[in-house]
Scaffold this motif. Structure first.
Motif, PDB file in Angstrom:
ATOM      1  N   SER A   1     -82.311 -17.118  55.010  1.00  0.00           N
ATOM      2  CA  SER A   1     -83.743 -16.838  54.854  1.00  0.00           C
ATOM      3  C   SER A   1     -84.518 -17.838  55.704  1.00  0.00           C
ATOM      4  O   SER A   1     -84.071 -18.957  55.926  1.00  0.00           O
ATOM      5  CB  SER A   1     -84.171 -16.917  53.388  1.00  0.00           C
ATOM      6  N   PHE A   2     -85.645 -17.390  56.193  1.00  0.00           N
ATOM      7  CA  PHE A   2     -86.465 -18.260  57.034  1.00  0.00           C
ATOM      8  C   PHE A   2     -87.923 -17.844  56.916  1.00  0.00           C
ATOM      9  O   PHE A   2     -88.244 -16.748  56.448  1.00  0.00           O
ATOM     10  CB  PHE A   2     -86.012 -18.187  58.495  1.00  0.00           C
ATOM     11  N   GLU A   3     -88.795 -18.746  57.349  1.00  0.00           N
ATOM     12  CA  GLU A   3     -90.230 -18.473  57.346  1.00  0.00           C
ATOM     13  C   GLU A   3     -90.801 -18.954  58.672  1.00  0.00           C
ATOM     14  O   GLU A   3     -90.506 -20.069  59.123  1.00  0.00           O
ATOM     15  CB  GLU A   3     -90.886 -19.219  56.178  1.00  0.00           C
ATOM     16  N   ASN A   4     -91.589 -18.098  59.290  1.00  0.00           N
ATOM     17  CA  ASN A   4     -92.268 -18.450  60.547  1.00  0.00           C
ATOM     18  C   ASN A   4     -93.759 -18.603  60.297  1.00  0.00           C
ATOM     19  O   ASN A   4     -94.315 -17.980  59.384  1.00  0.00           O
ATOM     20  CB  ASN A   4     -92.064 -17.356  61.604  1.00  0.00           C
ATOM     21  N   ASP A   5     -94.431 -19.373  61.149  1.00  0.00           N
ATOM     22  CA  ASP A   5     -95.881 -19.458  61.080  1.00  0.00           C
ATOM     23  C   ASP A   5     -96.491 -18.297  61.869  1.00  0.00           C
ATOM     24  O   ASP A   5     -95.776 -17.420  62.361  1.00  0.00           O
ATOM     25  CB  ASP A   5     -96.383 -20.819  61.564  1.00  0.00           C
TER      26      ASP A   5
ATOM     27  N   THR B   1     -79.539  -9.867  56.635  1.00  0.00           N
ATOM     28  CA  THR B   1     -79.538 -11.333  56.516  1.00  0.00           C
ATOM     29  C   THR B   1     -78.308 -11.850  55.784  1.00  0.00           C
ATOM     30  O   THR B   1     -78.159 -13.053  55.621  1.00  0.00           O
ATOM     31  CB  THR B   1     -80.812 -11.828  55.792  1.00  0.00           C
TER      32      THR B   1
ATOM     33  N   THR C   1     -89.319 -22.972  58.062  1.00  0.00           N
ATOM     34  CA  THR C   1     -88.225 -23.317  57.164  1.00  0.00           C
ATOM     35  C   THR C   1     -87.058 -22.370  57.409  1.00  0.00           C
ATOM     36  O   THR C   1     -87.248 -21.230  57.830  1.00  0.00           O
ATOM     37  CB  THR C   1     -88.635 -23.205  55.673  1.00  0.00           C
ATOM     38  N   ALA C   2     -85.871 -22.844  57.118  1.00  0.00           N
ATOM     39  CA  ALA C   2     -84.668 -22.022  57.212  1.00  0.00           C
ATOM     40  C   ALA C   2     -83.682 -22.531  56.169  1.00  0.00           C
ATOM     41  O   ALA C   2     -83.588 -23.737  55.928  1.00  0.00           O
ATOM     42  CB  ALA C   2     -84.058 -22.108  58.602  1.00  0.00           C
TER      43      ALA C   2
ATOM     44  N   GLN D   1     -95.051 -17.513  65.201  1.00  0.00           N
ATOM     45  CA  GLN D   1     -93.613 -17.233  65.146  1.00  0.00           C
ATOM     46  C   GLN D   1     -92.741 -18.471  65.354  1.00  0.00           C
ATOM     47  O   GLN D   1     -91.568 -18.354  65.695  1.00  0.00           O
ATOM     48  CB  GLN D   1     -93.215 -16.125  66.131  1.00  0.00           C
ATOM     49  N   GLU D   2     -93.310 -19.652  65.141  1.00  0.00           N
ATOM     50  CA  GLU D   2     -92.530 -20.884  65.164  1.00  0.00           C
ATOM     51  C   GLU D   2     -91.845 -21.037  63.806  1.00  0.00           C
ATOM     52  O   GLU D   2     -92.443 -20.765  62.762  1.00  0.00           O
ATOM     53  CB  GLU D   2     -93.428 -22.105  65.422  1.00  0.00           C
ATOM     54  N   LEU D   3     -90.614 -21.459  63.827  1.00  0.00           N
ATOM     55  CA  LEU D   3     -89.838 -21.606  62.603  1.00  0.00           C
ATOM     56  C   LEU D   3     -90.395 -22.739  61.752  1.00  0.00           C
ATOM     57  O   LEU D   3     -90.547 -23.870  62.215  1.00  0.00           O
ATOM     58  CB  LEU D   3     -88.366 -21.884  62.955  1.00  0.00           C
TER      59      LEU D   3
END
Length: 158
Positions: free
Chosen positions: A130-134, A108, A141-142, A137-139
């Protein structure tokens, strides 16, 4: 993407883009990638001076920053030599730009190193993505976080 696509080897096509930039007061143009907009010119040919020169004219005549993405040569694992030598195509590509940046990724971590600078030097810099998916797998936060690739290089050499 304009329709028809930009043909940087054609003055009318570049002129039409310049008019769009000026009439819409655009300050940043990102072109992805040089191979797509350089018509059918062989990238290893000196003819690459034509689209590179046209893109330089585009930036100078509109006042917009023009970022053109381009690719490295396929590597055989040899990392010796000048980083700018890894740029694909004819030497006129690098010769015609003001700033060349080599972007590399390790996981990353993203590092950016200037390979060609006309004017003020640009120090190596980087970021961590950095990112977070639900659950689907939908984004969600990034974000980019500061990353110091120079300190990382020193730690690896120690």
């Amino acid at each position: 993407m304009p329709n028809p696509y930009l043909d940087a080897g054609n003055h009318e096509s570049v002129g039409a883009l310049a008019n769009r930039i000026i009439t819409r007061d655009i300050g940043l143009v990102v072109i992805d990638n040089l191979g797509i907009v350089s018509a059918n010119i062989e990238e290893n040919s000196a003819e690459m001076q034509r689209p590179i020169g046209a893109l330089r004219w585009l930036a100078e005549s509109t006042g917009a920053a023009v970022i053109v993405l381009h690719h490295q040569r396929k590597s055989n694992g040899d990392t010796k030599g000048r980083a700018g030598d890894t740029l694909r195509g004819h030497g006129s590509i690098e010769a015609g730009i003001d700033l060349g940046m080599l972007i590399t990724r390790d996981g990353t971590n993203i590092s950016m190193t200037a390979t060609k600078v006309r004017g003020v030097d640009v120090a190596k810099f980087g970021a961590t993505f950095s990112f977070e998916n639900d659950d689907c797998q939908e984004l969600l936060t990034a974000r980019f976080w500061p990353f110091d690739p120079i300190a990382e290089d020193k730690a690896e050499q120690a």
